[in-house]
Scaffold this active site. Structure first.
Site, mmCIF file in Angstrom:
data_model
loop_
_atom_site.group_PDB
_atom_site.id
_atom_site.type_symbol
_atom_site.label_atom_id
_atom_site.label_comp_id
_atom_site.label_asym_id
_atom_site.label_seq_id
_atom_site.Cartn_x
_atom_site.Cartn_y
_atom_site.Cartn_z
ATOM 1 N N LYS A 179 -13.826 -14.826 -0.093
ATOM 2 C CA LYS A 179 -12.605 -14.145 0.324
ATOM 3 C C LYS A 179 -12.455 -12.902 -0.543
ATOM 4 O O LYS A 179 -13.027 -12.822 -1.637
ATOM 5 C CB LYS A 179 -11.382 -15.051 0.126
ATOM 6 C CG LYS A 179 -10.190 -14.695 0.998
ATOM 7 C CD LYS A 179 -10.339 -15.231 2.408
ATOM 8 C CE LYS A 179 -9.073 -15.011 3.222
ATOM 9 N NZ LYS A 179 -9.141 -15.665 4.541
ATOM 10 N N GLY A 197 6.560 -18.127 11.465
ATOM 11 C CA GLY A 197 5.683 -16.963 11.438
ATOM 12 C C GLY A 197 5.198 -16.624 12.832
ATOM 13 O O GLY A 197 4.453 -17.397 13.440
ATOM 14 N N VAL A 226 -1.180 -14.798 14.797
ATOM 15 C CA VAL A 226 -1.539 -16.138 15.279
ATOM 16 C C VAL A 226 -0.345 -16.837 15.917
ATOM 17 O O VAL A 226 -0.461 -17.443 16.986
ATOM 18 C CB VAL A 226 -2.108 -16.999 14.133
ATOM 19 C CG1 VAL A 226 -2.402 -18.415 14.614
ATOM 20 C CG2 VAL A 226 -3.374 -16.362 13.563
ATOM 21 N N GLY A 227 0.809 -16.756 15.264
ATOM 22 C CA GLY A 227 1.972 -17.500 15.734
ATOM 23 C C GLY A 227 2.373 -17.174 17.161
ATOM 24 O O GLY A 227 2.804 -18.052 17.917
#
Length: 360
Positions: A83, A183, A187-188
């Site tokens: 990451k 959220g 994505v949400g």
């Protein structure tokens, strides 16, 4: 070019490599964490965020890169975990020069790390990064990539949620269930669509007024709640954290009324022991790095030449993986998070040891 520092101290961090990158002229300050390459090159996105301190940025990249190793292992990918974080406000300092400087640092690692989108970075940014490195995924369709990885992230979360529903209620459907989505970002919003299509009632919250406006326009049947704390304490069946990590903590877990937690956010457990607190309260936790693996499955597919249907089929299998982990947790008398860790560690050990069989 700037400053490039690397540390190899697995005793203190558990990581194979942690790289600090700086290009003063563009304002780039980045950290790349490579947790494991036991299964292959490390893959994980780049988060662009205004951390309060370098210590906070480092802590985040260490946690996130470790999580990616476990996520990629359980997703069945031949990829390790890594990451990166860029420290700063993307609204203020993101530029072509900064992104290209970052791309050169990624290239300098020689393929040990593949980057992709994360919070604060987008497909268009990856196209810019790719002008300096071969080791980037999550690119636009115009440049041979898969496009928006949040599409299959949401699909995978939905599959994991279906598996949890089946485990707890006996049917792989959210029809008639009340789901709280914390959220409504990349994505949400897609997850909300899947839930509504499945017949669920959705309540949601977000700190971004634009996200709330989008939901009011596109899904007016969604009830909006003031903040994430109020949502966690609401009368819901399923809680879906889909923003930043640490959503499950010593304050939110005691207040939860949901019987299932399954969401897209990374590192939802604020600290070790939260998984036991959830289990003690009878809350079924679908481990975040299992159910949110659809995005990494999508971007990983680019490496072999992207095919959406193939990637979606792989992401759909998150349902099967989640079922296996929940059954394993029951059989071994441990929380699902522990069962998931064991399964991931087993694969990394079993496959990673094959590197000892030397090829000519």
């Amino acid at each position: 070019m700037g400053v490039f520092a690397s540390t190899d101290d697995p005793v203190s961090t558990g990581h194979e490599q942690v790289v600090f990158c700086q290009d003063k002229q563009s304002g780039l300050k980045a950290i790349i964490g490579i947790y494991s390459t036991a299964l292959g090159p490390a893959l994980g996105g780049t988060r662009f965020y205004p951390y309060a301190s370098e210590e906070d940025a480092l802590a985040d990249v260490l946690d996130l890169s470790r999580g990616m190793a476990y996520k990629n292992a359980l997703a069945g990918l031949d990829l390790g975990g890594g990451k990166a974080v860029i420290w700063g406000d993307p609204e203020q300092i993101k530029s072509e020069a900064l992104l290209r400087a970052y791309g050169r640092f990624v290239e300098s690692l020689g393929g040990r790390y593949y980057t992709a989108c994360d919070v604060g970075t987008y497909v268009a940014d990856m196209d810019v990064v790719a002008r300096e490195t071969r080791y980037v995924t999550g690119r636009s369709v115009e440049h041979g990539g898969a496009g928006d990885s949040s599409i299959l992230t949401a699909w995978g979360v939905f599959q994991g949620m279906r598996a949890a529903a089946e485990h707890l209620w006996g049917t792989p459907s959210l029809r008639g269930r009340r789901v709280g989505v914390a959220g409504l970002g990349k994505v949400g919003k897609y997850l909300t669509g899947h839930l509504l299509d499945d017949g669920a009632e959705v309540v949601a919250t977000d700190v971004n007024p634009k996200a709330l406006a989008w939901v009011r326009t596109n899904h007016p049947q969604v009830a909006l709640i003031d903040d994430a704390s109020a949502l966690a304490a609401a009368d819901i069946d399923v809680y879906a954290p889909c923003a930043l990590g640490g959503a499950l903590n010593d304050d939110t877990v005691p207040a939860l009324r949901a019987k299932v937690v399954a969401g897209a956010a990374n590192n939802q457990l604020a600290h070790p022991g939260i998984e036991k607190l959830l289990a003690d309260r009878g809350i079924l936790y679908a481990p975040d790095y299992v159910v949110n693996a659809g995005g990494v499955i999508q971007v990983a597919d680019e490496i072999e030449g992207f095919n959406f249907e193939r990637a979606k089929l792989r992401a759909t299998r998150i349902y099967d993986t989640t079922r296996e982990i929940l059954r394993m947790a029951d059989a071994e008398g441990v929380p699902p998070a522990v069962a998931a860790d064991r399964l991931a560690e087993r694969r990394m050990a079993d496959i990673g040891r094959l590197r000892g069989i030397h090829l000519r």
